[in-house]
Design an enzyme around this catalytic site. Sequence first.
Site, PDB file in Angstrom:
ATOM      1  N   GLY A   1       0.950  -1.340   0.049  1.00  0.00           N
ATOM      2  CA  GLY A   1      -0.200  -0.485   0.409  1.00  0.00           C
ATOM      3  C   GLY A   1       0.876   1.178   0.265  1.00  0.00           C
ATOM      4  CG  ASP A   2       3.122   2.283   3.101  1.00  0.00           C
ATOM      5  OD1 ASP A   2       2.348   2.850   3.429  1.00  0.00           O
ATOM      6  OD2 ASP A   2       3.883   1.088   4.089  1.00  0.00           O
TER       7      ASP A   2
HETATM    8  P1  ADP Z   1      -2.277  -2.041   2.464  1.00  0.00           P
HETATM    9  O1  ADP Z   1      -1.023  -2.845   2.159  1.00  0.00           O
HETATM   10  O2  ADP Z   1      -2.513  -0.891   2.224  1.00  0.00           O
HETATM   11  O3  ADP Z   1      -3.745  -3.099   2.369  1.00  0.00           O
HETATM   12  P2  ADP Z   1      -2.914  -3.684  -0.763  1.00  0.00           P
HETATM   13  O4  ADP Z   1      -3.353  -4.642  -0.033  1.00  0.00           O
HETATM   14  O5  ADP Z   1      -4.670  -3.163  -1.534  1.00  0.00           O
HETATM   15  O6  ADP Z   1      -2.347  -2.230   0.529  1.00  0.00           O
HETATM   16  O7  ADP Z   1      -2.204  -3.254  -1.818  1.00  0.00           O
HETATM   17  C1  ADP Z   1      -1.539  -1.852  -2.912  1.00  0.00           C
HETATM   18  C2  ADP Z   1      -1.897  -2.030  -4.162  1.00  0.00           C
HETATM   19  O8  ADP Z   1      -0.785  -3.252  -4.418  1.00  0.00           O
HETATM   20  C3  ADP Z   1      -2.479  -3.187  -4.688  1.00  0.00           C
HETATM   21  O9  ADP Z   1      -4.203  -2.357  -5.243  1.00  0.00           O
HETATM   22  C4  ADP Z   1      -2.453  -3.569  -6.004  1.00  0.00           C
HETATM   23  O10 ADP Z   1      -1.812  -2.787  -6.939  1.00  0.00           O
HETATM   24  C5  ADP Z   1      -0.569  -3.791  -5.586  1.00  0.00           C
HETATM   25  N1  ADP Z   1      -0.936  -5.554  -5.036  1.00  0.00           N
HETATM   26  C6  ADP Z   1      -0.696  -5.735  -3.125  1.00  0.00           C
HETATM   27  N2  ADP Z   1      -0.613  -7.521  -3.187  1.00  0.00           N
HETATM   28  C7  ADP Z   1      -0.986  -7.434  -4.858  1.00  0.00           C
HETATM   29  C8  ADP Z   1      -0.442  -9.266  -5.176  1.00  0.00           C
HETATM   30  N3  ADP Z   1      -0.509  -9.888  -4.639  1.00  0.00           N
HETATM   31  N4  ADP Z   1      -0.908  -8.984  -5.992  1.00  0.00           N
HETATM   32  C9  ADP Z   1      -0.333  -7.469  -7.192  1.00  0.00           C
HETATM   33  N5  ADP Z   1      -0.043  -7.005  -7.082  1.00  0.00           N
HETATM   34  C10 ADP Z   1      -1.036  -6.816  -5.454  1.00  0.00           C
END
Ligand code: ADP
Length: 292
Positions: A234-235
Amino acid sequence: MREFDVVVVGSLNLDLVTRTTRLPGPGETVIGASYAEFPGGKGLNQAVAAARAGASVALVGAVGDDHAGTRLRAVAADEGIDVTHLATIDGQPTGRAIISVDDSGENSIIVVPGANARTAPADLPVGRVVVAQLEIPLTTVTEAFRMARGRGATTVLNPAPASALPTALLANCDVVVPNEHEVELLGGADRLLDAGVSQIVVTRGGAGVDVITRAPSLHLDAFPVDPVDTTGAGDAFCGALSSRLAAGDPLLTAVHFAAAAGALATTKPGAVPSQPYRSDIETMAASRPTIG
Ligand code: ADP
């Protein structure tokens, strides 16, 4: 006065991580298997993400007058981040996250905000984009965004950890970037639109991203990767998004690039070390056409 591409207003923490067979109960002592320290805090993580994505970055924050503060300041400076507005608060500890992880992966975490609670926007540097999270006082974020908007900057809020957002803050947010849990805790994207936010970007981990505006919403799939540690995704997303908005990209182009950065961040362990560099993000972003 120098103008930065991205000004990050946020937290810096030293993460103290112990590994143990099982977590101790109240009053109990267990012998740990290992101990390590990692730089963290959403402000520092997003500043590193934006800098590696190609932006000139200033970090507004606060550390204590202790070895952790000296170390975190050096981590930021080594990334080429301007730390002129990183305050040292006498008599306060630098923010700490004390993390215990057991063999099953269960954890217990105590976050001590320390100096982060004293972060003040007093002399906010000039930036095309000002990005903040909620590990510092809400009043500081509200005041920083009011100043930033007054100068014509674009404001990006990553509402993490989720907390009720005052109307005065929402009125000065251009883009809000919650994850799927945070958007629910905030009452849904429609509520944010009604409060005057024009662009909401909901990150859904491996399920991709939703871009919600007054126009019909759009969904972007995640880039396919084999994640090893999703910490810092997310960061990476918020830092990369801010860097491209500062460069003048339209929202959807910036979101496409940010999704590539988020995906790459999951392929390496840690929060700061896993932040990807511009050339690698561009290569992944180019593997798929931009929509919109
Ligand atoms: P946070 O860490 O704030 O919970 P997310 O998990 O939604 O944020 O991750 C942010 C972004 O990073 C996602 O919208 C996606 O674009 C990318 N991302 C995160 N996890 C994955 C994954 N398993 N595969 C591909 N892209 C990912």
